[in-house]
Design a protein around this motif. Structure first.
Motif, PDB file in Angstrom:
ATOM      1  N   ARG A   1       0.849  -1.181   0.000  1.00 51.51           N
ATOM      2  CA  ARG A   1       0.000   0.000   0.000  1.00 51.51           C
ATOM      3  C   ARG A   1       0.887   1.234   0.000  1.00 51.51           C
ATOM      4  O   ARG A   1       1.657   1.459   0.937  1.00 51.51           O
TER       5      ARG A   1
ATOM      6  N   SER B   1       1.337   5.343   0.071  1.00 50.15           N
ATOM      7  CA  SER B   1       0.682   6.533   0.605  1.00 50.15           C
ATOM      8  C   SER B   1       1.339   7.768   0.018  1.00 50.15           C
ATOM      9  O   SER B   1       2.544   7.773  -0.236  1.00 50.15           O
TER      10      SER B   1
ATOM     11  N   THR C   1      -4.177  12.599   2.658  1.00 50.75           N
ATOM     12  CA  THR C   1      -3.416  11.464   2.170  1.00 50.75           C
ATOM     13  C   THR C   1      -4.192  10.737   1.073  1.00 50.75           C
ATOM     14  O   THR C   1      -5.411  10.628   1.141  1.00 50.75           O
TER      15      THR C   1
ATOM     16  N   TYR D   1      -4.008   7.041  -1.203  1.00 47.41           N
ATOM     17  CA  TYR D   1      -3.461   5.697  -1.090  1.00 47.41           C
ATOM     18  C   TYR D   1      -3.569   4.976  -2.433  1.00 47.41           C
ATOM     19  O   TYR D   1      -4.462   5.242  -3.243  1.00 47.41           O
TER      20      TYR D   1
ATOM     21  N   GLN E   1      -3.620   0.951  -3.079  1.00 47.73           N
ATOM     22  CA  GLN E   1      -3.521  -0.432  -2.635  1.00 47.73           C
ATOM     23  C   GLN E   1      -3.213  -1.299  -3.847  1.00 47.73           C
ATOM     24  O   GLN E   1      -3.973  -1.296  -4.822  1.00 47.73           O
TER      25      GLN E   1
END
Length: 125
Positions: free
Chosen positions: A19, A21, A78, A80, A82
């Motif tokens: 993941r 960020s 933030t 992300y 994944q």
């Protein structure tokens, strides 16, 4: 001062997950579309996934559809990415980038104005 800092990259075996960020500072994230891009050695930078300022629209490269998921948390500033079922061809430096717009982007590098420094992802056994 606008700043983007990526983290979460590393070495992972094929089939594994990571993941990524992207932490944003110095601007109001909610006004910006955000994208993840990657660049493999000897190749041009390409769009992996992008998300609109509202979060209501996303794009994915065909090569990552069904495996990668982009999301954003404006309160945490933030974004992300994944990444599941990773493949060796996913190897590269991953960058996040932003552009101030409310419309859906094409998720191509030339649309985006400000970039992070990148994080290396290596998929190898």
């Amino acid at each position: 001062q606008l700043q983007l800092v990526e983290s979460g990259g590393g070495l992972v075996q094929p089939g594994g997950s990571l993941r990524l960020s992207c932490a944003a500072s110095g601007f109001t994230l909610g006004y910006y579309a955000i994208g993840w891009f990657r660049q493999a050695p000897g190749k041009e930078r390409e769009g992996v996934s992008c998300i609109s300022s509202s979060g209501g629209s996303t794009n994915y490269a065909d090569s990552v559809k069904g495996r990668f998921t982009i999301s954003r948390d404006n309160a945490k500033r933030t974004v992300y990415l994944q990444m599941n079922s990773l493949r060796p061809e996913d190897t590269g430096v991953y960058y996040c980038a932003v552009v101030r717009t409310i419309v859906r982007t094409l998720c191509i590098p030339t649309e985006y104005d400000d970039w992070g420094q990148g994080t290396q992802v290596t998929v190898s056994s």
